[in-house]
Design a protein around this motif. Structure first.
Motif, PDB file in Angstrom:
ATOM      1  N   SER A  67      42.071  60.806  60.265  1.00 41.15           N
ATOM      2  CA  SER A  67      41.596  59.702  59.400  1.00 41.15           C
ATOM      3  C   SER A  67      40.091  59.665  59.193  1.00 41.15           C
ATOM      4  CB  SER A  67      42.014  58.323  59.927  1.00 41.15           C
ATOM      5  OG  SER A  67      43.330  58.317  60.360  1.00 41.15           O
ATOM      6  N   GLY A  88      42.607  62.635  48.955  1.00 42.52           N
ATOM      7  CA  GLY A  88      42.865  62.139  50.310  1.00 42.52           C
ATOM      8  C   GLY A  88      42.348  60.758  50.576  1.00 42.52           C
ATOM      9  N   TYR A  89      42.165  59.960  49.502  1.00 45.99           N
ATOM     10  CA  TYR A  89      41.533  58.643  49.658  1.00 45.99           C
ATOM     11  C   TYR A  89      42.231  57.799  50.719  1.00 45.99           C
ATOM     12  CZ  TYR A  89      40.189  53.858  48.765  1.00 45.99           C
ATOM     13  OH  TYR A  89      39.765  52.569  48.922  1.00 45.99           O
ATOM     14  N   ASP A  90      43.559  57.740  50.637  1.00 47.36           N
ATOM     15  CA  ASP A  90      44.220  56.828  51.570  1.00 47.36           C
ATOM     16  C   ASP A  90      44.604  57.506  52.880  1.00 47.36           C
ATOM     17  OD1 ASP A  90      47.224  56.583  49.560  1.00 47.36           O
ATOM     18  OD2 ASP A  90      46.355  58.233  50.681  1.00 47.36           O
ATOM     19  N   LEU A  91      43.993  58.656  53.147  1.00 46.12           N
ATOM     20  CA  LEU A  91      44.082  59.219  54.497  1.00 46.12           C
ATOM     21  C   LEU A  91      42.910  58.727  55.339  1.00 46.12           C
ATOM     22  CD1 LEU A  91      44.886  62.973  53.667  1.00 46.12           C
ATOM     23  CD2 LEU A  91      46.508  61.127  54.146  1.00 46.12           C
ATOM     24  N   LEU A  92      41.874  58.223  54.666  1.00 43.25           N
ATOM     25  CA  LEU A  92      40.602  57.949  55.342  1.00 43.25           C
ATOM     26  C   LEU A  92      40.499  56.514  55.841  1.00 43.25           C
ATOM     27  CD1 LEU A  92      38.254  59.770  52.831  1.00 43.25           C
ATOM     28  CD2 LEU A  92      38.602  60.419  55.216  1.00 43.25           C
ATOM     29  N   ASP A  93      40.022  56.382  57.081  1.00 41.99           N
ATOM     30  CA  ASP A  93      39.804  55.051  57.644  1.00 41.99           C
ATOM     31  C   ASP A  93      38.312  54.719  57.682  1.00 41.99           C
ATOM     32  OD1 ASP A  93      40.978  52.710  58.577  1.00 41.99           O
ATOM     33  OD2 ASP A  93      40.706  53.250  60.680  1.00 41.99           O
ATOM     34  N   ALA A  94      37.500  55.679  57.292  1.00 47.26           N
ATOM     35  CA  ALA A  94      36.047  55.475  57.274  1.00 47.26           C
ATOM     36  C   ALA A  94      35.479  56.372  56.178  1.00 47.26           C
ATOM     37  CB  ALA A  94      35.443  55.855  58.623  1.00 47.26           C
ATOM     38  N   ARG A 120      32.973  54.622  64.620  1.00 41.36           N
ATOM     39  CA  ARG A 120      32.693  53.248  65.056  1.00 41.36           C
ATOM     40  C   ARG A 120      33.889  52.341  64.856  1.00 41.36           C
ATOM     41  NH1 ARG A 120      27.834  50.420  62.576  1.00 41.36           N
ATOM     42  NH2 ARG A 120      27.866  51.977  60.936  1.00 41.36           N
ATOM     43  N   THR A 179      52.729  55.223  49.183  1.00 43.58           N
ATOM     44  CA  THR A 179      51.370  55.050  48.683  1.00 43.58           C
ATOM     45  C   THR A 179      51.364  54.451  47.284  1.00 43.58           C
ATOM     46  OG1 THR A 179      51.477  57.317  47.914  1.00 43.58           O
ATOM     47  CG2 THR A 179      50.379  56.923  50.018  1.00 43.58           C
ATOM     48  N   VAL A 184      37.893  47.394  52.617  1.00 42.49           N
ATOM     49  CA  VAL A 184      39.116  47.853  53.294  1.00 42.49           C
ATOM     50  C   VAL A 184      39.150  49.369  53.192  1.00 42.49           C
ATOM     51  CG1 VAL A 184      41.625  47.612  53.425  1.00 42.49           C
ATOM     52  CG2 VAL A 184      40.287  45.825  52.316  1.00 42.49           C
ATOM     53  N   SER A 185      39.469  50.052  54.266  1.00 39.46           N
ATOM     54  CA  SER A 185      39.574  51.510  54.165  1.00 39.46           C
ATOM     55  C   SER A 185      40.855  51.875  53.435  1.00 39.46           C
ATOM     56  CB  SER A 185      39.555  52.144  55.558  1.00 39.46           C
ATOM     57  OG  SER A 185      40.854  52.132  56.124  1.00 39.46           O
ATOM     58  N   GLY A 186      40.848  53.052  52.816  1.00 34.93           N
ATOM     59  CA  GLY A 186      42.026  53.522  52.085  1.00 34.93           C
ATOM     60  C   GLY A 186      43.238  53.584  52.990  1.00 34.93           C
ATOM     61  N   LEU A 187      43.034  54.038  54.212  1.00 39.70           N
ATOM     62  CA  LEU A 187      44.147  54.171  55.149  1.00 39.70           C
ATOM     63  C   LEU A 187      44.707  52.805  55.534  1.00 39.70           C
ATOM     64  CD1 LEU A 187      45.843  56.085  56.905  1.00 39.70           C
ATOM     65  CD2 LEU A 187      44.107  55.852  58.678  1.00 39.70           C
ATOM     66  N   LYS A 192      44.613  50.092  53.773  1.00 43.91           N
ATOM     67  CA  LYS A 192      45.355  49.603  52.612  1.00 43.91           C
ATOM     68  C   LYS A 192      46.756  50.199  52.582  1.00 43.91           C
ATOM     69  CE  LYS A 192      41.999  48.686  49.017  1.00 43.91           C
ATOM     70  NZ  LYS A 192      41.265  49.269  47.920  1.00 43.91           N
ATOM     71  N   LYS A 193      46.805  51.496  52.851  1.00 40.72           N
ATOM     72  CA  LYS A 193      48.093  52.196  52.779  1.00 40.72           C
ATOM     73  C   LYS A 193      49.055  51.651  53.830  1.00 40.72           C
ATOM     74  CE  LYS A 193      48.935  56.446  54.284  1.00 40.72           C
ATOM     75  NZ  LYS A 193      48.988  57.910  54.383  1.00 40.72           N
ATOM     76  N   PRO A 198      32.573  48.700  60.467  1.00 38.17           N
ATOM     77  CA  PRO A 198      31.188  48.477  60.029  1.00 38.17           C
ATOM     78  C   PRO A 198      31.164  47.609  58.770  1.00 38.17           C
ATOM     79  CG  PRO A 198      31.595  50.796  60.509  1.00 38.17           C
ATOM     80  CD  PRO A 198      32.917  50.102  60.579  1.00 38.17           C
ATOM     81  N   ARG A 208      34.496  45.815  57.499  1.00 37.91           N
ATOM     82  CA  ARG A 208      35.570  46.552  56.833  1.00 37.91           C
ATOM     83  C   ARG A 208      36.882  46.427  57.616  1.00 37.91           C
ATOM     84  NH1 ARG A 208      33.785  51.750  57.096  1.00 37.91           N
ATOM     85  NH2 ARG A 208      32.503  51.433  55.279  1.00 37.91           N
ATOM     86  N   VAL A 240      39.908  48.061  58.937  1.00 36.82           N
ATOM     87  CA  VAL A 240      40.278  49.451  59.206  1.00 36.82           C
ATOM     88  C   VAL A 240      41.664  49.486  59.843  1.00 36.82           C
ATOM     89  CG1 VAL A 240      37.919  50.330  59.348  1.00 36.82           C
ATOM     90  CG2 VAL A 240      39.003  49.377  61.394  1.00 36.82           C
ATOM     91  N   LYS A 241      42.114  50.699  60.101  1.00 39.33           N
ATOM     92  CA  LYS A 241      43.466  50.923  60.602  1.00 39.33           C
ATOM     93  C   LYS A 241      43.804  50.016  61.796  1.00 39.33           C
ATOM     94  CE  LYS A 241      45.945  54.769  62.766  1.00 39.33           C
ATOM     95  NZ  LYS A 241      45.774  56.182  63.147  1.00 39.33           N
ATOM     96  N   ARG A 242      42.872  49.921  62.763  1.00 41.62           N
ATOM     97  CA  ARG A 242      43.207  49.165  63.984  1.00 41.62           C
ATOM     98  C   ARG A 242      43.459  47.685  63.687  1.00 41.62           C
ATOM     99  NH1 ARG A 242      37.860  50.950  65.090  1.00 41.62           N
ATOM    100  NH2 ARG A 242      36.317  49.364  64.508  1.00 41.62           N
TER     101      ARG A 242
END
Lengths: 331, 418
Positions: free
Chosen positions: A262, A288-294, A331, B107, B126-129, B131-132, B149, B152, B154-156
């Protein structure tokens, strides 16, 4: 394939990256008599991988050329058009810019502009890389500029195994291939099999497996990234991928990795602006936009001339800078 | 890796397509470049190969209409990935599929919750992941706080929210009035959708004006009887429609504005009289009907017999689905007979214009009825007629001229040999 780039082959020994290149050249010249070398001071061997080849293959196949880059290119280009398989050594890859039109516009596009009727089996070799205090045009890494131009294949090995396999693939390829090698890695040692093998262009290699973040790096930066990954090993699990070739580029390998981690850091020793790292960022947004968490993070040479002298150690990506970037995206 | 297959744009004007058939069942193994499904657009059915190799998760079932570039399937590289995909798809299904006919796509952009806003005027990053994952699980991002950061999400954050059941959105179920029982659902897709769009556009953009009248076709019916007696010799049972088409072509020659099209700021008056023959098609089910308008070209230069043969060919092609693009192109005026619709009763309707044409002539069923001729009541065979014209393109006078002309021709069929 494991992190040292070995395949299943059993008979290996440790040799330098320069020796691996020399073996590739000699084996391909023995294999195909249409293969010949052309370049500045290659008989004496400014860089050791051509030294002594003239003894085995003679002056007609190991040709010393003058300091006249467009002319040297013309000889190789014409020979390739006529069906020979020239290997043109630029010495420093940055010197290929002296023949800019020929390299960027003509060699890659010749085949397509002629209705795909005429292959152009031309291999170009050039060294590059920051960190030897040799300054801008000796150090500049032209792969970003090269892949911007359609039709050129471009690779850069990080290990002796990859160097030999990629150079053989380049010579056997019917398209123009620019084989870059990093000046700082000439004496790097690694396992290379005795048997004949190739490393296909367009297949990336996972040099270190990990699960928290993906680092994409090649050449010297691959080694810097492995150092950073090792330094972080108790906190962050870093996967390090070596693209090995920039064109064709193994995007699937990268997407598979980012799907797992991610997060992505791209290390690119070239100038930051509009380079290979920027291209990969764009591909990640599209594919890969929605693979990324940062957000993707780049670690590149800043957008300024590569300084000569000791200061280049401060401008180039280093293990410390890569480590900081990895921490930032995690982070 | 799990990859998405989208509805391709096969032609410039294509905005959506309907799934006609899947060649591989849910979960089946698909091979790259091997035909995977057929899609139906307004005019054609096209086979599509699979872009990838792997295991198929169908997102759009047969009959679903999907906009171009929107997902229709997902292809998992390995069986393991397929099982994961199915598990997340089921989780989404439990919270209600966002689009009618669409199975959950992991997706699918449509499944993403409304933009999350944590404070007025500030967009929540929101990160892309994240959102997914939220979309996969039907989680409203608006209810979350971001720990990444800059705040945002994020996944967690999404995973933490999913672990507390209270935050999961209540399943959406379509409201249905008590006592209402559904018989069937017919997708507004393919031909139905094309007709719907074109009819609505016609009705709302043209200045439809309708005229109804009768024509005395006693002599035409008698003349046709003479011709029908020679059916074997002629090889066809010449239809009334063939006479109507011939008469229309001759009348259009006299009143050319009838035979025109209105596009933008221009009326184009055509030399060729290409008559569209509205042809009913059987529906796929008892709830469906269909309509195509194959075009009889250059009718002005053809005799009744030739017109009849051509109509028979076009109607047969329409019914067996073999009409070509040329068969339905370039119509300049429409003939939509309603003969037989009312089982032989008197009937007219208000036809809609087949744009960009500006005239639609609609003869009904000829019936015997009493009429007054020279002060006496006599029995004549009368043809009820309806027509519509676009008042943007012409006014009443040319239409009256056309009506007089076509009535004259159909009342005195001998004029049609001229």
């Amino acid at each position: 394939m494991n992190a040292k780039g070995q395949d299943k082959m059993s008979t290996t020994r440790e040799i330098t990256l320069g020796d691996a290149m020399k073996e590739a050249l000699a084996e391909e010249m023995r294999r195909d008599e249409d293969v010949f070398l052309l370049g500045i001071s290659i008989r004496a061997g400014t860089f050791l991988y051509t030294k002594g080849l003239v003894d085995e293959f003679g002056g007609k196949r190991v040709i010393d050329a003058p300091l006249a880059e467009p002319g040297n290119f013309g000889v190789a280009y014409g020979a390739a058009q006529e069906g020979l398989r020239p290997v043109l050594d630029w010495m420093y890859a940055g010197f290929s810019y002296f023949a800019g039109s020929e390299v960027f516009l003509q060699s890659g596009q010749y085949h397509f502009l002629h209705g795909s009727q005429h292959p152009l089996p031309l291999t170009m070799i050039g060294t590059c890389g920051v960190g030897r205090r040799v300054g801008n045009e000796h150090a500049t890494l032209p792969y970003g500029a090269l892949i911007h131009h359609p039709g050129l294949k471009v690779c850069l090995p990080s290990t002796p195994y990859d160097a030999k396999g990629l150079l053989k693939s380049a010579i056997r390829d019917n398209n123009p291939v620019f084989f870059l090698w990093h000046t700082s890695l000439m004496a790097t040692k690694g396992h290379v099999p005795l048997e004949d093998y190739v490393v296909p262009l367009g297949v990336a290699d996972v040099k270190r497996a990990g699960s928290d973040v993906t680092v994409l790096a090649s050449g010297l930066q691959l080694h810097h990234s492995l150092k950073a990954a090792e330094a972080l090993k108790d906190e962050i699990s870093v996967e390090v991928i070596d693209p090995r070739s920039f064109e064709p580029f193994d995007l699937d390998c990268l997407l598979r990795s980012v799907e797992k981690t991610s997060r992505l850091v791209i290390v690119d020793e070239d100038y930051e602006r509009a380079g290979f790292a920027a291209e990969v960022c764009a591909l990640m947004m599209e594919k890969g936009y929605d693979l990324l968490d940062a957000p993707v993070k780049r670690v590149c040479h800043p957008n300024m001339p590569i300084p000569g002298g000791y200061i280049d150690a401060y401008s180039m990506p280093t293990p410390d800078r890569i480590e900081a970037a990895i921490r930032e995206v995690c982070r | 890796m799990i990859r998405e297959m989208v509805m391709p744009q096969l032609a410039m004007g294509m905005s959506e397509g309907t799934i006609a058939e899947w060649a591989v069942a849910e979960g089946g193994r698909v091979e790259k470049d091997v035909i995977l499904l057929s899609i139906e657009t307004e005019k054609v059915v096209t086979d599509l190969p699979s872009p990838y190799r792997g295991y198929l998760h169908i997102c759009a079932v047969v009959g679903t209409t999907v906009p171009v570039e929107q997902p229709i399937a997902q292809i998992a590289e390995t069986e393991e990935e397929y099982r994961q995909l199915l598990a997340s798809a089921k989780a989404l299904a439990a919270s209600g599929s966002p689009v009618a006919g669409m199975a959950p796509a992991v997706t699918a952009p449509a499944a993403v919750a409304a933009p999350a806003v944590s404070a007025p005027g500030r967009r929540q990053p929101v990160s892309g992941l994240a959102k997914k994952i939220a979309a996969q699980n039907g989680l409203e991002l608006a209810s979350l706080a971001g720990s990444g950061p800059g705040g945002r999400i994020v996944k967690r954050d999404v995973l933490a929210a999913l672990a507390s059941p209270a935050s999961v959105a209540a399943p959406r179920t379509p409201a249905k009035a008590a006592g209402m029982r559904e018989k069937a659902r017919v997708p507004l897709a393919g031909m139905r959708k094309a007709i719907a769009e074109r009819m609505l556009k016609s009705k709302t953009t043209a200045a439809h004006t309708y005229v109804f009248f009768e024509i005395d076709v006693t002599k035409l019916v008698a003349a046709r009887k003479t011709i029908l007696a020679r059916e074997e010799e002629l090889g066809t049972r010449v239809s009334m429609t063939a006479f109507y088409a011939r008469a229309m072509a001759l009348a259009c020659r006299q009143v050319p504005i009838i035979n025109s099209t209105l596009v933008g700021d221009e009326i184009i008056v055509w030399e060729n009289v290409n008559i569209g023959i509205a042809t009913a098609l059987p529906g796929k089910s008892e709830y469906e009907s269909g309509l195509v308008v194959p075009v009889l070209r250059d009718v002005g230069s053809k005799g009744v017999l030739e017109i009849d043969r051509e109509i028979r060919r076009l109607v047969a092609a329409a019914r067996d689905g073999s009409l070509t693009a040329r068969d339905t192109a370039d119509g300049t005026v429409t003939l939509s007979s309603t003969a037989g619709f009312m089982g032989g009763e008197w009937c007219v309707s208000t036809p809609l214009l087949n744009q960009p044409q500006v005239f639609n002539f609609q003869p009904g069923t000829p019936i015997e009825k009493p009429v007054v001729i020279d002060g006496a009541i006599v029995i004549r065979t009368m043809l009820p007629c309806g027509l519509s014209f676009d008042h943007r393109a012409m006014d009443g006078v040319p239409v009256a001229s056309f009506n007089r002309k076509i009535a004259d021709l159909l009342s005195h069929p001998e004029l049609m040999v001229l």
